[in-house]
Design a protein around this motif. Structure first.
Motif, PDB file in Angstrom:
ATOM      1  N   LEU A  97       0.805  -1.223   0.000  1.00  0.00           N
ATOM      2  CA  LEU A  97       0.000   0.000   0.000  1.00  0.00           C
ATOM      3  C   LEU A  97       0.844   1.282   0.000  1.00  0.00           C
ATOM      4  N   PRO A  98       1.815   1.442   0.901  1.00  0.00           N
ATOM      5  CA  PRO A  98       2.586   2.695   0.876  1.00  0.00           C
ATOM      6  C   PRO A  98       3.389   2.882  -0.402  1.00  0.00           C
ATOM      7  N   VAL A  99       3.831   1.778  -1.002  1.00  0.00           N
ATOM      8  CA  VAL A  99       4.553   1.867  -2.277  1.00  0.00           C
ATOM      9  C   VAL A  99       3.635   2.398  -3.365  1.00  0.00           C
ATOM     10  N   TYR A 100       2.417   1.842  -3.438  1.00  0.00           N
ATOM     11  CA  TYR A 100       1.482   2.244  -4.484  1.00  0.00           C
ATOM     12  C   TYR A 100       1.034   3.697  -4.299  1.00  0.00           C
ATOM     13  N   GLU A 101       0.860   4.115  -3.053  1.00  0.00           N
ATOM     14  CA  GLU A 101       0.468   5.504  -2.813  1.00  0.00           C
ATOM     15  C   GLU A 101       1.544   6.469  -3.304  1.00  0.00           C
ATOM     16  N   LYS A 102       2.797   6.148  -3.074  1.00  0.00           N
ATOM     17  CA  LYS A 102       3.889   7.004  -3.552  1.00  0.00           C
ATOM     18  C   LYS A 102       3.946   7.035  -5.079  1.00  0.00           C
ATOM     19  N   MET A 103       3.454   5.975  -5.716  1.00  0.00           N
ATOM     20  CA  MET A 103       3.464   5.899  -7.170  1.00  0.00           C
ATOM     21  C   MET A 103       2.307   6.655  -7.807  1.00  0.00           C
ATOM     22  N   GLY A 104       1.386   7.165  -7.000  1.00  0.00           N
ATOM     23  CA  GLY A 104       0.253   7.897  -7.549  1.00  0.00           C
ATOM     24  C   GLY A 104      -1.038   7.118  -7.613  1.00  0.00           C
ATOM     25  N   PHE A 105      -1.044   5.890  -7.100  1.00  0.00           N
ATOM     26  CA  PHE A 105      -2.302   5.141  -7.018  1.00  0.00           C
ATOM     27  C   PHE A 105      -3.176   5.760  -5.929  1.00  0.00           C
ATOM     28  N   GLN A 106      -4.471   5.802  -6.182  1.00  0.00           N
ATOM     29  CA  GLN A 106      -5.431   6.304  -5.210  1.00  0.00           C
ATOM     30  C   GLN A 106      -6.466   5.225  -4.907  1.00  0.00           C
ATOM     31  N   VAL A 107      -6.990   5.255  -3.708  1.00  0.00           N
ATOM     32  CA  VAL A 107      -7.989   4.265  -3.309  1.00  0.00           C
ATOM     33  C   VAL A 107      -9.305   4.563  -4.023  1.00  0.00           C
ATOM     34  N   ALA A 108      -9.775   3.606  -4.801  1.00  0.00           N
ATOM     35  CA  ALA A 108     -11.050   3.737  -5.497  1.00  0.00           C
ATOM     36  C   ALA A 108     -12.179   3.127  -4.681  1.00  0.00           C
ATOM     37  N   VAL A 109     -11.906   1.999  -4.045  1.00  0.00           N
ATOM     38  CA  VAL A 109     -12.863   1.310  -3.179  1.00  0.00           C
ATOM     39  C   VAL A 109     -12.102   0.912  -1.920  1.00  0.00           C
ATOM     40  N   PRO A 110     -12.465   1.449  -0.749  1.00  0.00           N
ATOM     41  CA  PRO A 110     -11.657   1.212   0.459  1.00  0.00           C
ATOM     42  C   PRO A 110     -11.538  -0.250   0.864  1.00  0.00           C
ATOM     43  N   HIS A 111     -12.600  -1.030   0.617  1.00  0.00           N
ATOM     44  CA  HIS A 111     -12.575  -2.415   1.092  1.00  0.00           C
ATOM     45  C   HIS A 111     -13.120  -3.330   0.013  1.00  0.00           C
ATOM     46  N   PHE A 112     -12.238  -4.200  -0.496  1.00  0.00           N
ATOM     47  CA  PHE A 112     -12.638  -5.267  -1.404  1.00  0.00           C
ATOM     48  C   PHE A 112     -12.772  -6.513  -0.539  1.00  0.00           C
ATOM     49  N   HIS A 113     -13.957  -7.087  -0.458  1.00  0.00           N
ATOM     50  CA  HIS A 113     -14.245  -8.133   0.533  1.00  0.00           C
ATOM     51  C   HIS A 113     -13.851  -9.513   0.012  1.00  0.00           C
ATOM     52  N   MET A 114     -13.183 -10.290   0.873  1.00  0.00           N
ATOM     53  CA  MET A 114     -12.647 -11.568   0.471  1.00  0.00           C
ATOM     54  C   MET A 114     -12.966 -12.679   1.466  1.00  0.00           C
ATOM     55  N   TRP A 115     -13.420 -13.803   0.920  1.00  0.00           N
ATOM     56  CA  TRP A 115     -13.524 -15.051   1.666  1.00  0.00           C
ATOM     57  C   TRP A 115     -12.564 -16.035   1.026  1.00  0.00           C
ATOM     58  N   ALA A 116     -12.156 -17.057   1.803  1.00  0.00           N
ATOM     59  CA  ALA A 116     -11.280 -18.105   1.267  1.00  0.00           C
ATOM     60  C   ALA A 116     -11.805 -19.466   1.682  1.00  0.00           C
ATOM     61  N   TYR A 117     -11.565 -20.439   0.808  1.00  0.00           N
ATOM     62  CA  TYR A 117     -11.956 -21.833   1.037  1.00  0.00           C
ATOM     63  C   TYR A 117     -10.706 -22.688   0.877  1.00  0.00           C
TER      64      TYR A 117
END
Length: 244
Positions: free
Chosen positions: A222-242
């Motif tokens: 996350l901190p790397v991408y923010e320095k590169m100019g990426f911005q949060v479009a959706v704060p939480h992408f929800h994930m389940w795992a099986y």
């Protein structure tokens, strides 16, 4: 936000159709979700992605389990989407809420590391990914993800090397409908903290200079991408795992 989620979901579906099916895995799609399964450990590539806000979540989750169990193989299988998901019930378990990030088209900067596009045999790329990501859990085997003709699918692969030639970083890009999916970003432990994460991510993010780049950010990235100019479009992408 709904339009952004729908576009990203369609991007994931297109990339899976191109990649998983081409490698001999299974894909399926309905109006509600797409499903993909390599039949072995493949990071986040095995899973069901919601294409719209679910109206019958229980049914979709059951369909995803049935799809995952249809083919023998180990490795995690995911159920995810940008729309909120409640706490899962067994056999699903919660697996995080990474932010979905976007970077508008910009020129790729000049960086000090040796980054090359893989245009031939992808075996070295996959071996590096398996070590650095890692993918070396039960069920992964060489050639599972990237066969010799992967370049015909539209996926582009990038490899980073140390000065002595050792491969230590990977990324991949797939562009569809004006968006580029940035995936398979990895840096081997011995090369972290040296700028490889930004360099290899830029390579994939700028694969199509006219397209916006999107990715799901790990806590480490996350901190790397923010320095590169990426911005949060959706704060939480929800994930389940099986766990198969």
């Amino acid at each position: 936000m709904t339009d952004m989620l729908s576009r990203y979901a369609r991007l994931l579906a297109a990339s899976a159709d191109a990649h998983v099916a081409h490698q001999g895995g299974r894909v399926a799609r309905s109006d509600d979700m797409w499903l993909a399964d390599f039949g072995g450990a493949a990071g986040f590539a095995n899973g069901a992605t919601l294409l719209r806000e679910p109206k019958d979540l229980g049914r979709l989750a059951d369909e995803a389990i049935a799809f995952a169990d249809r083919q023998p193989g180990s490795g995690l299988f995911y159920f995810w989407g940008g729309w909120p998901l409640p706490e899962p019930v067994a056999p699903w378990r919660p697996d995080g809420h990474p932010p979905l990030m976007i970077r508008e088209p910009l020129e790729r900067p000049s960086l000090p590391h040796h980054i090359e596009e893989v245009t031939g045999d992808a075996a070295e790329f996959e071996a590096t990914l398996a070590r650095a990501y890692p993918l070396d859990r039960a069920g992964w085997r060489p050639g599972l993800l990237f066969g010799p003709d992967v370049h015909a699918t539209g996926w582009r692969l990038f490899l980073g090397r140390l000065d002595d030639g050792r491969p230590v970083a990977t990324s991949a890009a797939y562009t569809h409908d004006g968006l580029t999916e940035v995936n398979y970003v990895s840096v081997a432990p011995e090369a972290r903290g040296q700028g490889f994460a930004a360099a290899i991510t830029y390579a994939a993010a700028c694969a199509d200079p006219a397209a916006s780049a999107m990715l799901l950010a790990s806590e480490l990235g996350l901190p790397v991408y923010e320095k590169m100019g990426f911005q949060v479009a959706v704060p939480h992408f929800h994930m389940w795992a099986y766990d198969r």
